[in-house]
Design a protein around this motif. Structure first.
Motif, PDB file in Angstrom:
ATOM      1  N   TYR A 165       0.835  -1.201   0.000  1.00 54.80           N
ATOM      2  CA  TYR A 165       0.000   0.000   0.000  1.00 54.80           C
ATOM      3  C   TYR A 165       0.871   1.254   0.000  1.00 54.80           C
ATOM      4  CZ  TYR A 165       1.116   0.464   4.993  1.00 54.80           C
ATOM      5  OH  TYR A 165       1.768   0.617   6.191  1.00 54.80           O
ATOM      6  N   ASN A 166       0.332   2.306  -0.569  1.00 56.59           N
ATOM      7  CA  ASN A 166       0.856   3.670  -0.479  1.00 56.59           C
ATOM      8  C   ASN A 166      -0.321   4.579  -0.167  1.00 56.59           C
ATOM      9  OD1 ASN A 166       3.779   3.580  -1.242  1.00 56.59           O
ATOM     10  ND2 ASN A 166       2.926   2.626  -3.092  1.00 56.59           N
ATOM     11  N   TYR A 167      -0.111   5.562   0.684  1.00 62.32           N
ATOM     12  CA  TYR A 167      -1.251   6.405   1.041  1.00 62.32           C
ATOM     13  C   TYR A 167      -0.824   7.858   1.258  1.00 62.32           C
ATOM     14  CZ  TYR A 167       0.150   6.674   5.968  1.00 62.32           C
ATOM     15  OH  TYR A 167       0.823   6.957   7.131  1.00 62.32           O
ATOM     16  N   GLU A 168      -1.808   8.718   1.137  1.00 59.83           N
ATOM     17  CA  GLU A 168      -1.698  10.126   1.512  1.00 59.83           C
ATOM     18  C   GLU A 168      -2.887  10.458   2.392  1.00 59.83           C
ATOM     19  OE1 GLU A 168      -1.546  12.403  -2.049  1.00 59.83           O
ATOM     20  OE2 GLU A 168       0.505  11.779  -2.570  1.00 59.83           O
ATOM     21  N   CYS A 169      -2.655  11.298   3.407  1.00 57.38           N
ATOM     22  CA  CYS A 169      -3.736  11.568   4.362  1.00 57.38           C
ATOM     23  C   CYS A 169      -3.722  13.025   4.817  1.00 57.38           C
ATOM     24  CB  CYS A 169      -3.623  10.625   5.558  1.00 57.38           C
ATOM     25  SG  CYS A 169      -5.065  10.629   6.641  1.00 57.38           S
ATOM     26  N   PRO A 170      -3.824  13.970   3.895  1.00 58.95           N
ATOM     27  CA  PRO A 170      -3.829  15.382   4.303  1.00 58.95           C
ATOM     28  C   PRO A 170      -5.147  15.741   4.989  1.00 58.95           C
ATOM     29  CG  PRO A 170      -4.204  15.205   1.943  1.00 58.95           C
ATOM     30  CD  PRO A 170      -3.894  13.815   2.429  1.00 58.95           C
ATOM     31  N   PHE A 171      -5.037  16.193   6.236  1.00 57.34           N
ATOM     32  CA  PHE A 171      -6.215  16.638   7.009  1.00 57.34           C
ATOM     33  C   PHE A 171      -7.296  15.550   7.105  1.00 57.34           C
ATOM     34  CE2 PHE A 171      -4.396  20.308   4.727  1.00 57.34           C
ATOM     35  CZ  PHE A 171      -3.911  21.029   5.806  1.00 57.34           C
ATOM     36  N   GLY A 172      -6.874  14.271   7.116  1.00 54.48           N
ATOM     37  CA  GLY A 172      -7.820  13.173   7.260  1.00 54.48           C
ATOM     38  C   GLY A 172      -8.470  12.715   5.976  1.00 54.48           C
ATOM     39  N   ASN A 173      -8.098  13.313   4.844  1.00 49.35           N
ATOM     40  CA  ASN A 173      -8.622  12.856   3.553  1.00 49.35           C
ATOM     41  C   ASN A 173      -7.682  11.766   3.026  1.00 49.35           C
ATOM     42  OD1 ASN A 173     -10.822  14.763   3.373  1.00 49.35           O
ATOM     43  ND2 ASN A 173      -9.253  16.337   3.041  1.00 49.35           N
ATOM     44  N   LEU A 174      -8.053  10.529   3.280  1.00 52.15           N
ATOM     45  CA  LEU A 174      -7.167   9.390   3.021  1.00 52.15           C
ATOM     46  C   LEU A 174      -7.366   8.839   1.613  1.00 52.15           C
ATOM     47  CD1 LEU A 174      -5.153   7.229   4.046  1.00 52.15           C
ATOM     48  CD2 LEU A 174      -7.124   5.930   4.889  1.00 52.15           C
ATOM     49  N   SER A 175      -6.265   8.708   0.898  1.00 52.06           N
ATOM     50  CA  SER A 175      -6.261   8.054  -0.415  1.00 52.06           C
ATOM     51  C   SER A 175      -5.216   6.946  -0.374  1.00 52.06           C
ATOM     52  CB  SER A 175      -5.932   9.054  -1.521  1.00 52.06           C
ATOM     53  OG  SER A 175      -5.928   8.408  -2.784  1.00 52.06           O
ATOM     54  N   THR A 176      -5.670   5.697  -0.559  1.00 48.57           N
ATOM     55  CA  THR A 176      -4.792   4.542  -0.425  1.00 48.57           C
ATOM     56  C   THR A 176      -4.762   3.749  -1.725  1.00 48.57           C
ATOM     57  OG1 THR A 176      -5.431   4.374   1.914  1.00 48.57           O
ATOM     58  CG2 THR A 176      -4.298   2.478   0.944  1.00 48.57           C
ATOM     59  N   VAL A 177      -3.551   3.445  -2.206  1.00 46.47           N
ATOM     60  CA  VAL A 177      -3.380   2.604  -3.384  1.00 46.47           C
ATOM     61  C   VAL A 177      -2.922   1.222  -2.914  1.00 46.47           C
ATOM     62  CG1 VAL A 177      -2.155   2.273  -5.565  1.00 46.47           C
ATOM     63  CG2 VAL A 177      -2.748   4.591  -4.796  1.00 46.47           C
ATOM     64  N   LEU A 178      -3.748   0.217  -3.161  1.00 43.71           N
ATOM     65  CA  LEU A 178      -3.442  -1.165  -2.793  1.00 43.71           C
ATOM     66  C   LEU A 178      -2.972  -1.922  -4.021  1.00 43.71           C
ATOM     67  CD1 LEU A 178      -6.681  -1.847  -0.706  1.00 43.71           C
ATOM     68  CD2 LEU A 178      -4.425  -1.262   0.216  1.00 43.71           C
ATOM     69  N   SER A 179      -2.031  -2.850  -3.816  1.00 48.94           N
ATOM     70  CA  SER A 179      -1.570  -3.701  -4.920  1.00 48.94           C
ATOM     71  C   SER A 179      -1.194  -5.070  -4.376  1.00 48.94           C
ATOM     72  CB  SER A 179      -0.380  -3.067  -5.640  1.00 48.94           C
ATOM     73  OG  SER A 179       0.704  -2.867  -4.751  1.00 48.94           O
ATOM     74  N   TRP A 180      -1.395  -6.106  -5.189  1.00 49.70           N
ATOM     75  CA  TRP A 180      -1.138  -7.483  -4.788  1.00 49.70           C
ATOM     76  C   TRP A 180      -0.828  -8.326  -6.025  1.00 49.70           C
ATOM     77  CZ3 TRP A 180      -5.749  -4.939  -4.731  1.00 49.70           C
ATOM     78  CH2 TRP A 180      -6.739  -5.392  -5.621  1.00 49.70           C
ATOM     79  N   ALA A 181      -0.305  -9.522  -5.800  1.00 49.62           N
ATOM     80  CA  ALA A 181      -0.021 -10.451  -6.897  1.00 49.62           C
ATOM     81  C   ALA A 181      -1.249 -11.306  -7.172  1.00 49.62           C
ATOM     82  CB  ALA A 181       1.173 -11.337  -6.536  1.00 49.62           C
ATOM     83  N   ASP A 182      -1.550 -11.485  -8.437  1.00 52.82           N
ATOM     84  CA  ASP A 182      -2.696 -12.304  -8.865  1.00 52.82           C
ATOM     85  C   ASP A 182      -2.245 -13.759  -8.934  1.00 52.82           C
ATOM     86  OD1 ASP A 182      -5.019 -13.332  -9.930  1.00 52.82           O
ATOM     87  OD2 ASP A 182      -4.577 -12.639 -11.977  1.00 52.82           O
ATOM     88  N   ASN A 183      -2.350 -14.458  -7.799  1.00 55.42           N
ATOM     89  CA  ASN A 183      -1.868 -15.840  -7.715  1.00 55.42           C
ATOM     90  C   ASN A 183      -2.890 -16.859  -8.206  1.00 55.42           C
ATOM     91  OD1 ASN A 183       0.569 -15.023  -6.663  1.00 55.42           O
ATOM     92  ND2 ASN A 183       0.001 -15.432  -4.523  1.00 55.42           N
TER      93      ASN A 183
END
Length: 244
Positions: A165-183
């Motif tokens: 995951y990578n995220y940004e959370c300015p003033f509680g506005n959370l944006s999260t990028v999730l990534s995983w392997a397609d097993n």
């Protein structure tokens, strides 16, 4: 018998010595005094004879103390409301839901995976919780290792690869990028959960998802991803972090 001889001897000595005692003008006679002394002596001897002696009780069980390593029994405090299942994965049925911030006792660990077997506070049967969904205290090295009964969903897809995951959370506005392997090679799609709540179903072969939400700064949040098909769902991959 010994007491009787002892008393009789004292009585004779008193009678024989009575002849040498001066007479008294008043009070009990010498013979009465001697009889009183004998009676008191006999009573004291009888009391000694009836006094119970200390006895050694054999075969008395001793106290058995259960010694644990420092830290005591292992405990798990779940971060959020957490499903506790009959086996290690979402393809097993849910036994109960453990409320967030609840501490439960860990009684065993998965022989090959990152799951704990715990005793829920509601007194229902022991169930399985993914280790990443809470904080562990105590010594887990002494826990027995358990291999679960195979799930009935033998055709469920494979578990996704490691979740990043990578995220940004300015003033509680959370944006999260999730990534995983397609097993998986037989999945219908992927499900993404936020704090154990389903937020989206993605098509087969998906490998990433971006989630936008609002959160209080300093609060923890968790995401889980699983593959699914008609037979059931795979074990989840889960991450958690704080909006800082």
């Amino acid at each position: 018998m010994r007491i009787s001889l002892f008393v009789f001897s004292i009585f004779l000595m008193l009678v024989m010595s009575a002849c040498n005692l001066p007479s008294a003008s008043s009070g009990p006679s010498i013979n009465d005094q001697a009889a009183t002394i004998v009676a008191m002596t006999l009573q004291a001897a009888q009391a000694v004879e009836n006094t119970p002696t200390a006895q050694t009780i054999l075969n008395t069980p001793t106290a058995i103390s259960i010694v644990t390593k420092s830290g005591g029994p292992a405990k798990l405090t779940v971060t959020d409301n957490t499903n506790c299942r009959s086996g290690p994965g979402t393809n097993y049925s849910k036994v109960t839901t453990i409320p967030g911030s609840t501490t439960v006792t860990i009684v065993a660990r998965y022989a090959t995976g990152d799951f704990w077997i715990v005793t829920p506070a509601d007194g229902l049967a022991n169930c399985w919780v993914q280790a990443g969904l809470g904080t562990v205290t105590g010594d887990t090295t002494i826990l027995p290792r358990v291999t679960p009964v195979p799930s009935e969903n033998k055709n469920a897809p494979a578990r996704p690869g490691s979740l990043y995951y990578n995220y940004e959370c300015p003033f509680g506005n959370l944006s999260t990028v999730l990534s995983w392997a397609d097993n998986a090679d037989n999945e219908t799609g992927y499900r993404v959960y936020r704090d154990n709540q389903l937020i989206v179903e993605l098509p087969a072969n998906s490998k990433t998802y971006t989630d936008d939400t609002t959160i209080i700064v300093g609060t923890s949040i968790s995401y889980s991803v699983e593959a699914f098909n008609e037979a059931g769902a795979s074990e989840q991959r889960t991450i958690s972090f704080k909006c800082q």
